[in-house]
Design a protein around this motif. Structure first.
Motif, PDB file in Angstrom:
ATOM      1  N   LEU B 107       0.832  -1.206   0.000  1.00 50.12           N
ATOM      2  CA  LEU B 107       0.000   0.000   0.000  1.00 50.12           C
ATOM      3  C   LEU B 107       0.863   1.251   0.000  1.00 50.12           C
ATOM      4  O   LEU B 107       0.658   2.170  -0.798  1.00 50.12           O
ATOM      5  CB  LEU B 107      -0.914  -0.018   1.224  1.00 50.12           C
ATOM      6  CG  LEU B 107      -1.633   1.279   1.574  1.00 50.12           C
ATOM      7  CD1 LEU B 107      -2.764   1.517   0.600  1.00 50.12           C
ATOM      8  CD2 LEU B 107      -2.172   1.240   3.012  1.00 50.12           C
ATOM      9  N   ILE B 108       1.855   1.268   0.892  1.00 44.69           N
ATOM     10  CA  ILE B 108       2.732   2.433   0.977  1.00 44.69           C
ATOM     11  C   ILE B 108       3.503   2.608  -0.331  1.00 44.69           C
ATOM     12  O   ILE B 108       3.661   3.726  -0.843  1.00 44.69           O
ATOM     13  CB  ILE B 108       3.689   2.280   2.167  1.00 44.69           C
ATOM     14  CG1 ILE B 108       2.893   2.202   3.471  1.00 44.69           C
ATOM     15  CG2 ILE B 108       4.679   3.426   2.230  1.00 44.69           C
ATOM     16  CD1 ILE B 108       3.720   1.802   4.660  1.00 44.69           C
ATOM     17  N   GLN B 111       1.124   3.906  -3.118  1.00 44.51           N
ATOM     18  CA  GLN B 111       0.758   5.300  -2.898  1.00 44.51           C
ATOM     19  C   GLN B 111       1.909   6.227  -3.249  1.00 44.51           C
ATOM     20  O   GLN B 111       1.711   7.291  -3.853  1.00 44.51           O
ATOM     21  CB  GLN B 111       0.347   5.512  -1.428  1.00 44.51           C
ATOM     22  CG  GLN B 111      -1.041   5.033  -1.096  1.00 44.51           C
ATOM     23  CD  GLN B 111      -1.425   5.301   0.343  1.00 44.51           C
ATOM     24  OE1 GLN B 111      -0.563   5.406   1.216  1.00 44.51           O
ATOM     25  NE2 GLN B 111      -2.709   5.414   0.614  1.00 44.51           N
ATOM     26  N   ASP B 112       3.089   5.827  -2.901  1.00 48.14           N
ATOM     27  CA  ASP B 112       4.248   6.653  -3.216  1.00 48.14           C
ATOM     28  C   ASP B 112       4.434   6.783  -4.720  1.00 48.14           C
ATOM     29  O   ASP B 112       4.734   7.863  -5.234  1.00 48.14           O
ATOM     30  CB  ASP B 112       5.492   6.031  -2.583  1.00 48.14           C
ATOM     31  CG  ASP B 112       6.570   7.052  -2.368  1.00 48.14           C
ATOM     32  OD1 ASP B 112       7.752   6.692  -2.418  1.00 48.14           O
ATOM     33  OD2 ASP B 112       6.233   8.239  -2.159  1.00 48.14           O
ATOM     34  N   MET B 113       4.231   5.709  -5.421  1.00 51.85           N
ATOM     35  CA  MET B 113       4.428   5.754  -6.866  1.00 51.85           C
ATOM     36  C   MET B 113       3.352   6.574  -7.550  1.00 51.85           C
ATOM     37  O   MET B 113       3.635   7.290  -8.517  1.00 51.85           O
ATOM     38  CB  MET B 113       4.453   4.330  -7.415  1.00 51.85           C
ATOM     39  CG  MET B 113       5.744   3.626  -7.073  1.00 51.85           C
ATOM     40  SD  MET B 113       5.881   2.034  -7.845  1.00 51.85           S
ATOM     41  CE  MET B 113       7.601   1.704  -7.529  1.00 51.85           C
ATOM     42  N   HIS B 116       4.215  10.342  -7.039  1.00 50.03           N
ATOM     43  CA  HIS B 116       5.428  10.890  -7.637  1.00 50.03           C
ATOM     44  C   HIS B 116       5.170  11.999  -8.656  1.00 50.03           C
ATOM     45  O   HIS B 116       5.743  13.085  -8.561  1.00 50.03           O
ATOM     46  CB  HIS B 116       6.238   9.779  -8.334  1.00 50.03           C
ATOM     47  CG  HIS B 116       7.076   9.013  -7.373  1.00 50.03           C
ATOM     48  ND1 HIS B 116       7.815   7.916  -7.743  1.00 50.03           N
ATOM     49  CD2 HIS B 116       7.285   9.185  -6.063  1.00 50.03           C
ATOM     50  CE1 HIS B 116       8.423   7.434  -6.692  1.00 50.03           C
ATOM     51  NE2 HIS B 116       8.125   8.184  -5.669  1.00 50.03           N
ATOM     52  N   THR B 119       4.036  15.281  -7.034  1.00 51.73           N
ATOM     53  CA  THR B 119       5.058  15.987  -6.263  1.00 51.73           C
ATOM     54  C   THR B 119       6.110  16.577  -7.188  1.00 51.73           C
ATOM     55  O   THR B 119       6.651  17.645  -6.909  1.00 51.73           O
ATOM     56  CB  THR B 119       5.725  15.038  -5.260  1.00 51.73           C
ATOM     57  OG1 THR B 119       6.225  13.889  -5.956  1.00 51.73           O
ATOM     58  CG2 THR B 119       4.741  14.593  -4.205  1.00 51.73           C
ATOM     59  N   ASP B 128      -5.089  11.469  -5.165  1.00 45.56           N
ATOM     60  CA  ASP B 128      -6.088  10.911  -4.254  1.00 45.56           C
ATOM     61  C   ASP B 128      -5.443   9.774  -3.471  1.00 45.56           C
ATOM     62  O   ASP B 128      -5.102   8.735  -4.064  1.00 45.56           O
ATOM     63  CB  ASP B 128      -7.287  10.394  -5.061  1.00 45.56           C
ATOM     64  CG  ASP B 128      -8.361   9.801  -4.172  1.00 45.56           C
ATOM     65  OD1 ASP B 128      -9.234   9.089  -4.693  1.00 45.56           O
ATOM     66  OD2 ASP B 128      -8.323  10.050  -2.952  1.00 45.56           O
ATOM     67  N   PRO B 129      -5.286   9.926  -2.176  1.00 47.13           N
ATOM     68  CA  PRO B 129      -4.659   8.843  -1.396  1.00 47.13           C
ATOM     69  C   PRO B 129      -5.435   7.553  -1.461  1.00 47.13           C
ATOM     70  O   PRO B 129      -4.858   6.467  -1.377  1.00 47.13           O
ATOM     71  CB  PRO B 129      -4.626   9.407   0.029  1.00 47.13           C
ATOM     72  CG  PRO B 129      -4.745  10.876  -0.129  1.00 47.13           C
ATOM     73  CD  PRO B 129      -5.557  11.102  -1.356  1.00 47.13           C
ATOM     74  N   LEU B 130      -6.749   7.651  -1.614  1.00 42.72           N
ATOM     75  CA  LEU B 130      -7.561   6.436  -1.676  1.00 42.72           C
ATOM     76  C   LEU B 130      -7.615   5.859  -3.082  1.00 42.72           C
ATOM     77  O   LEU B 130      -8.458   4.998  -3.346  1.00 42.72           O
ATOM     78  CB  LEU B 130      -8.967   6.723  -1.157  1.00 42.72           C
ATOM     79  CG  LEU B 130      -9.075   6.915   0.361  1.00 42.72           C
ATOM     80  CD1 LEU B 130     -10.505   7.188   0.781  1.00 42.72           C
ATOM     81  CD2 LEU B 130      -8.530   5.699   1.092  1.00 42.72           C
ATOM     82  N   ALA B 131      -6.767   6.355  -3.961  1.00 45.00           N
ATOM     83  CA  ALA B 131      -6.637   5.689  -5.250  1.00 45.00           C
ATOM     84  C   ALA B 131      -5.984   4.317  -5.078  1.00 45.00           C
ATOM     85  O   ALA B 131      -6.130   3.456  -5.937  1.00 45.00           O
ATOM     86  CB  ALA B 131      -5.816   6.539  -6.215  1.00 45.00           C
ATOM     87  N   VAL B 132      -5.259   4.151  -4.000  1.00 38.46           N
ATOM     88  CA  VAL B 132      -4.711   2.842  -3.664  1.00 38.46           C
ATOM     89  C   VAL B 132      -5.583   2.271  -2.555  1.00 38.46           C
ATOM     90  O   VAL B 132      -5.735   2.878  -1.497  1.00 38.46           O
ATOM     91  CB  VAL B 132      -3.246   2.941  -3.192  1.00 38.46           C
ATOM     92  CG1 VAL B 132      -2.685   1.563  -2.900  1.00 38.46           C
ATOM     93  CG2 VAL B 132      -2.414   3.654  -4.239  1.00 38.46           C
ATOM     94  N   GLN B 133      -6.153   1.105  -2.826  1.00 39.80           N
ATOM     95  CA  GLN B 133      -7.135   0.550  -1.897  1.00 39.80           C
ATOM     96  C   GLN B 133      -6.686  -0.821  -1.437  1.00 39.80           C
ATOM     97  O   GLN B 133      -6.289  -1.663  -2.254  1.00 39.80           O
ATOM     98  CB  GLN B 133      -8.499   0.454  -2.578  1.00 39.80           C
ATOM     99  CG  GLN B 133      -9.028   1.814  -3.051  1.00 39.80           C
ATOM    100  CD  GLN B 133     -10.411   1.702  -3.648  1.00 39.80           C
ATOM    101  OE1 GLN B 133     -10.993   0.624  -3.705  1.00 39.80           O
ATOM    102  NE2 GLN B 133     -10.943   2.824  -4.080  1.00 39.80           N
ATOM    103  N   THR B 134      -6.769  -1.032  -0.141  1.00 46.45           N
ATOM    104  CA  THR B 134      -6.567  -2.362   0.419  1.00 46.45           C
ATOM    105  C   THR B 134      -7.902  -3.067   0.405  1.00 46.45           C
ATOM    106  O   THR B 134      -8.808  -2.728   1.179  1.00 46.45           O
ATOM    107  CB  THR B 134      -6.016  -2.266   1.849  1.00 46.45           C
ATOM    108  OG1 THR B 134      -4.829  -1.474   1.834  1.00 46.45           O
ATOM    109  CG2 THR B 134      -5.699  -3.635   2.387  1.00 46.45           C
TER     110      THR B 134
END
Lengths: 903, 251, 209
Positions: B107-108, B111-113, B116, B119, B128-134
């Motif tokens: 997940l981390i 999200q970082d990728m 990128h 930033t 959107d942080p929730l673009a990566v979903q567990t």
């Protein structure tokens, strides 16, 4: 529709990517953003790339109708544009000659309702006719000058700005202004009778001494045609803007700017009586430009040159003139009305400098650097003959200067000289040369030959052009021949009267060859706007436009006529920019700053003809589309689940039957307890458990075993026999085990296994509660370091876990033997590790686990519990068999049905 | 003897691999770009974000059930590299892919990728942080969560490249029933057995490690592929030699 | 810029090389304690990542509820997670120990059966995949069919044709499958080595810019 170049799928217009394959689509139609040139869909209001406005605001400040709007809404939103009509034959009778008085509108133009603001401002800032402006007097108007312009040049009625109209008026309508640098009024030259009026008007005015002229007597006429009074607001600025060579020609007497000598092959700019100025060049200085011209032949630059000389130098005009090019401003003579005057800062530097040195003796050699052609413009005899470069085509039309025949040079090939220019060859000076006409803007540009012999360096050809016809009224015109530049000489002399004919194609057939200075007969009497009269060629035959070979008068085809937009009679075109004030961005508050915005925002491609009838269905669709756009983004496409093949009633029945069969097979033996009656289990391969069992058997009492529960919950039923077997065996050996897991669910799985063991077994074997080590490989390292063991038992449902523990044991530097309990599905992938010896033994699948258990306890299947275990086991096997059979049958059926469908 | 040959060969291969990667990276940069074997999966990958923009539904990308630190760390990193390759395009085009994971470390990483590109351009507002979903914490749970996601979110495509087990069959079947375009890749044979007949495009084994080279075509990535191929040929040669030796010299 | 760009890469490279070198016995540097310390930190980070994953899972379902997307499923998940978490917290607070028994009961009664059912479903799906392969890719499907039938026939415990089929399995099926799997693993290992090396030299930077 936009078709994908990759897969050919049709996509809606404006799509950037294909809906089918995602390939980037080329943009075919749309609006090109004026800011970033990004192609946007046709219905965009703002650019997708830079967010610039694409659809300009309409007259009311509201966005104009987008491209997809219906014609009704579009027409109501956008102003009606009336394009120019196609050319038609001009009227037969010439327009009456207008007096040579400046039109009142020049002095006090009344702002019209449809005039743009910039025009109004320019006009307001234009100097009044009463102001003393040293401008060139307008040349005497030709008696036969026509006010008519060809229809094709006529803008629609009511659309013509006044300044443009004034341009079309002859110089006789221009204000006559007291000029200090103006030559005398143009006198009609007897030899100009054959010239068209509009050309005759271009003759430079004869040099007339005047007060300021006295002061500026040394200045070339072309320089003196400009405002000699330094503009109050722009003098300093203009001074700063002067190039070095022109600064020498400033107002300071000690730094005179020499008038450029006239070009050698051009008529001297001054009015040497002895020399005859070519008519065409003389005419350049005279009457204001008339927009009418012989159809097809007069180039634009010549039209610009023919502007009325009354145009004032724009130095004193503070009003901005965004639309008037510099060249136009610079070419205006002093009598030219000032509708498009430029502020001082927009005047060419050389022009400003020339303006500011009225007293500059043009004969003095410039101390500053000045081009030779400019210094010779004034016709200074002492001006060093400097040969300037000129195009060869110009050489061919430039006669000798000052009576000197030009150096024989290579005759310019006929094909190198433009035909239109060949017609305007400068005639050799003849004694009958008409008196120099009043200075024209061109004369202002090329410069009249100064009365004094000192002239600035002006190209000869230019000075010749400015040189008026040698009248008697210009006695002071130096008669010294002007140096002909080499480039002009190279063009070779032109025969004075017997010029070789240059047959060339003209709309009127072969034009008779014209020598410099002579006009063909057909052109002499031609007035702008007049139809070309019949003329006689050299052979004496009479030619008419209709009698020419090959070409017919242009007629507009009917299909083109049909596309002609309807003219709105009697209505003044609403000025699109009048009420338009930019409301956003950095241009907020400014009005009419971007008059071309409406054009810029238009979609590319051919606009729809309004004459074409639009079906009601299309209108309706356009309205629907507009509503959809108004609502916002279209609803995303919903992907409907694909209809699974075979989802018919028959297939459902088959599925139900198969499920029932499996259920029966799995449940029935367990329920009835008779599985072993007719099912004989095969001999279990000892290799499925024995090596691992031997490793456990090698443990002694008290040794420590690390047991890993690394499988998922759905593998629990398969792995449970294996786990139970290992724990039981460990209990038998007296070893102690630590249960760990790299997954959170492993702890619960371990507990379920322990709960099925006898309590004493569990308590004896298990040291503590299962431990969870997060981090997978890192957790395994930690677990190995924290729990040193004599044997590692890995219960895993995947070969990856086995591999992980193998790696970590090696990485930790341990030599702990490893045995694995692995699911049947993972066995093939784990087999290499077993065969290589990295894993000492493996128990595979439920079969292996049960076999392991039976090996530990031969009496395991005895008793009721044993029977129950056997039945359950056998039911599993039978279910497995049944499933296998169903699978094979299904494959056969699929094979057969597939063949039928393919066939 | 065969074992010795194998050990030496493996040692040489491991040592030679980084040197060859360096050399071929320079070669690719200066001289030529190799002709890569056509993999239809990457062609399909490139168009997914564009389709998601046009259709208005997200593209689903899964990097597997593994995580960093697990035995499938490198496979997870390979799947994450695809997210990295697509993240820039997603940020530029405004597409919003949904990346699903089953592990916290993954997940981390994901999200970082995805963050990128935002930033880099200094504007994090589009991220959107929730673009990566567990969607699940265990493989089967993740499979069930993904099935639910596919059914309700209706993505335009289903990309599953990473560490998968047999639970991927549930996901694939759900995608097939919805008619999704599915691109899958795994190193697990059990997963491949389920993916190969059902997915539209399949990446087998080490093909998923070639994803960055196929998608970005940078010279250093192409050099790495070339170096891997060279070492692979060398290992094949070593294995054959060892097999022959073992056959004829069993001692 | 130092913290965002250079520091993560520098940390990655240095720690990676440190751990790698600690495994090499040729070096006489006592790096094992350092490695152990780093491993502890990594375990801690992995545990925190687990919690983050759980939080993300809850956040995803909360957003689905807010968007009215599949509300029932999301509510059920959040409610069950809340109940389990609350039960554990309550046991820790009241009994000063985790509720192993209760949670195990929960696990065995709910999670285990459902996941077992899903596992069984997997078997069905494998078969369906085989059927689909037969339809979509005919040649490959035929090969799959024949091999699948053979393997199923020889692996099932009921002794139908065991004596005949076992040699086929040992000589034909196992070598083919094992060999092909080994080839795949070899390529995966090579690719993994390349990825790892690129991480160690900083060529690939998954951790930041």
């Amino acid at each position: 529709m936009n078709y994908c170049p990759s897969c050919g799928t049709a996509n809606r217009d404006g799509s950037r990517f294909c809906n089918e394959c995602g390939h980037k689509l080329p943009s075919k139609t749309g609006i090109i953003c004026p800011m970033c040139s990004h192609m946007n869909p046709a219905d965009n209001m703002y650019c997708d790339n830079c967010k610039a406005r694409l659809v300009p605001l309409g007259p009311t400040g509201q966005p104009a109708a987008p491209a997809g709007a219906s014609p009704a809404t579009a027409s109501s939103a956008a102003p009606i544009k009336k394009p120019l009509s196609l050319p038609t034959k001009p009227a037969e009778e010439p327009a009456p000659e207008e007096p040579d008085t400046p039109p009142e509108s020049v002095a006090q133009p009344e702002p019209e309702a449809d005039e743009p603001n910039w025009l109004v401002r320019l006009r307001a800032a234009a100097p009044k006719p009463s102001e003393k402006r040293p401008t060139v007097e307008p040349p005497a108007p030709q008696p036969s000058s026509s006010q008519e312009i060809p229809d094709w040049m006529k803008p629609a009625e009511g659309e013509v700005p006044d300044w443009f109209q004034r341009l079309a008026e002859p110089a006789s309508a221009q204000p006559s202004e007291p000029e200090s640098v103006q030559p005398s009024e143009p006198e009609p030259q007897p030899e100009e009778e054959g010239l068209p009026d509009w050309m005759a008007q271009l003759r430079p005015a004869p040099a007339a001494p005047s007060a300021s002229q006295t002061e500026e007597e040394q200045a070339p006429d072309w320089l003196t045609t400009f405002d000699t009074t330094p503009p109050a607001s722009s003098g300093a600025a203009s001074e700063e803007e002067l190039p070095n060579w022109l600064k020498g020609m400033s107002a300071e007497p000690e730094a005179p700017a020499p008038a450029p000598p006239p070009p050698p092959s051009m008529p001297p700019p001054a009015a040497p009586v002895a020399e005859e100025e070519p008519d065409w060049l003389a005419n350049l200085r005279r009457e204001p430009l008339e927009t009418s011209e012989p159809a097809g032949e007069t180039p634009d630059w010549l039209m610009a040159v023919e502007e009325p000389p009354a145009a004032e130098a724009p130095a004193a005009q503070p009003a901005p003139a965004e639309e008037v090019p510099d060249w136009l401003m610079g070419l205006r003579g002093p009598s030219q009305p000032e509708p498009a005057a430029e502020p001082a800062e927009q005047v060419p530097d050389w022009l400003i400098g020339a303006r500011e040195q009225p007293e500059a003796p043009p004969a003095e050699h410039p101390e500053a650097e000045a081009p030779d052609w400019l210094s010779r413009l004034s016709g200074a005899p002492e001006a060093p003959p400097e040969q300037a470069e000129a195009p060869e085509w110009l050489m061919g039309v430039a006669p000798a200067v000052g009576g000197e025949p030009p150096a024989p040079a290579t005759q310019t090939p006929a094909e190198e000289v433009p035909g239109w220019l060949r017609d305007f060859r400068i005639a050799e000076p003849t004694p009958e040369a008409p008196a120099p006409s009043p200075a024209t803007p061109v004369s202002a540009f090329v410069g009249e030959r100064a009365e004094t012999e000192e002239q600035a360096e002006v190209p000869d050809w230019l000075s010749e052009a400015a040189r008026p016809a040698p009248p008697a009224a210009a006695p002071e015109a130096p008669a010294e021949p002007v140096e002909v530049p080499a480039w002009l000489r190279d063009l070779g002399p032109l025969p004075a009267a017997a010029a070789a004919p240059h047959p060339e194609e003209t709309p009127f057939g072969e034009a008779p060859a014209a020598v410099p200075g002579e006009f063909p007969e057909w052109l002499r009497g031609q007035q702008p706007g007049q139809p070309t009269p019949a003329f006689a060629d050299e052979s004496g035959r009479t030619l008419t436009p209709e009698a020419t070979t090959g070409l017919e008068a242009a007629t507009i085809p009917s299909w083109l006529q049909a596309l002609k937009p309807p003219e709105v009679p009697g209505e003044a075109v609403a000025a699109p920019h009048e009420a338009f004030v930019e409301t956003e961005g950095i241009l907020a508050g400014l009005a009419s700053v971007l008059p071309a915005a409406e054009v810029m925002g238009r979609a590319q491609g051919a606009p729809a003809s309004r004459n074409v009838g639009i079906p009601a269905a299309d209108l309706a669709r356009a309205g629907v589309f507009g509503e959809l756009l108004a609502r916002g983004a279209l609803a995303p496409t919903v992907i409907k689940p694909r209809q699974v093949a075979g989802s018919r009633v028959g297939d459902v029945v088959v599925r139900v039957l198969i499920a029932l069969l499996l259920l029966v097979v799995a449940v029935l033996p367990n329920s009835l307890g008779f599985a072993s009656s007719f099912i004989q289990l095969g001999e279990v391969d000892a290799g499925l458990y024995k090596p691992a069992a031997d490793q456990v058997a090698a443990l002694s009492e008290g040794q420590h075993v690390l047991m890993v529960f690394d499988y998922d919950a759905f593998q629990a039923l398969e792995m449970r026999p294996i786990a139970e077997a290992f724990l039981s065996h460990l209990a038998q050996r007296g070893a102690r085990a630590t249960l760990v897991s790299l997954n959170p669910t492993g702890l619960a799985l371990a507990d379920t296994v322990l709960s099925r063991l006898p309590e004493e077994v569990a308590l004896d074997v298990v040291l503590a509660a299962p431990i969870y080590y997060p981090g997978q490989a890192i957790g395994a390292q930690r677990a190995l370091l924290d729990n040193p063991a004599d044997l590692l038992v890995v219960l895993s449902g995947s070969p990856d876990s086995v591999r992980l523990w193998i790696e970590q044991v090696s990485a930790a530097g341990l030599h702990t033997p490893i045995v694995a309990g692995i699911s049947a599905g993972a066995l093939p992938q784990a087999q290499p590790y077993v065969q290589s010896g990295q894993v000492r033994g493996a128990v595979a699948g439920m079969v292996g686990g049960l076999a392991y258990q039976r090996a530990l306890d031969p009496d395991l299947d005895a008793g009721d519990s044993g029977l129950d275990r056997v039945v359950r086991t056998e039911s599993v096997y039978v279910s497995q068999l049944a499933f296998a059979l169903i699978l094979i049958a299904g494959m056969i059926v699929s094979l057969i049905t597939g063949s039928r469908q393919a066939g | 003897m065969a074992d010795r040959v194998l050990q030496v060969g493996l040692f040489v291969a491991v040592l030679a691999l980084p040197l060859l990667m360096l050399v071929f990276g320079v070669v690719m940069r200066r001289w030529r770009i190799p002709q890569l074997r056509h993999l239809s999966a990457f062609d399909a990958l490139r168009g997914q974000l564009g389709r998601s923009i046009e259709v208005g539904h997200p593209a689903h990308i899964s990097i597997g059930t593994g995580g960093i630190g697990a035995e499938d760390t490198l496979v997870t990193l390979a799947g994450a590299s695809i997210v990295d390759s697509l993240a820039q395009e997603a940020a530029d085009t405004g597409a919003s892919p949904v990346v699903s994971v089953a592990d916290g470390t993954a997940l981390i990483l994901a999200q970082d990728m995805l963050r990128h590109p935002y930033t880099r351009r200094g504007d994090i507002s589009g991220y959107d942080p929730l673009a990566v979903q567990t969607l699940g914490m265990a493989p089967l749970q993740y499979a069930v969560g993904t099935m639910d996601f596919l059914r309700h979110s209706q993505p335009v495509s289903n990309v599953m490249i990473g560490s998968f087990g047999p639970e991927v069959g549930l996901i694939i079947e759900a995608g097939v029933r919805q008619g999704l375009a599915q691109v899958a890749g795994s190193t697990d044979a059990r997963a491949l057995a389920l993916l190969y007949p059902s997915a539209n495009h399949v990446l087998i084994g080490e093909e998923i490690f070639a994803a960055p080279a196929y998608l970005e075509r940078r010279p250093d990535q192409l050099g790495r592929l070339q170096a891997q191929d060279m070492v692979r040929y060398f290992l094949i040669f070593v294995i054959i030699v060892a097999a022959v030796l073992r056959t004829f010299f069993p001692g | 810029m130092l913290f965002r760009r250079i520091l993560p890469v520098a940390l990655t490279i240095s720690i990676g090389w440190l751990v790698l070198l600690s495994f090499l016995p040729i070096l006489n540097v006592p790096l094992t304690p350092v490695r152990a310390l780093l491993v502890d930190w990594a375990v801690l980070l992995a545990a925190i990542a687990l919690v983050l994953g759980f939080i993300n899972l809850i956040g995803v379902h909360f957003r689905r509820i807010a968007r009215r997307e599949n509300v029932v499923y999301s509510l059920t998940l959040i409610a069950s997670a809340g109940i389990a978490l609350g039960y554990w917290i309550g046991s820790m607070v009241i009994d000063q120990q985790p509720p192993d028994a209760g949670l195990n009961r929960l696990f065995t009664t709910i999670i285990l059966p459902t996941q077992s059912a899903l596992g069984m479903l997997l078997a069905i799906l494998i078969a369906v995949a085989g059927f689909r392969a037969l339809r979509v890719r005919r040649t490959v499907g035929m090969i799959l069919f024949v091999l699948s039938a053979a393997v199923v026939a020889v692996t099932q415990p009921v002794a139908l044709f065991g004596n005949i089929l076992r040699p086929i399995r040992e000589w034909l099926i196992d070598p083919i499958t094992t060999g092909s799997l080994r080839g795949v693993l070899l390529g995966v290992a090579l690719g993994g080595i390349a990825v790892g090396l690129r991480l160690l030299v900083g060529a690939d930077k998954p951790q930041g810019d």
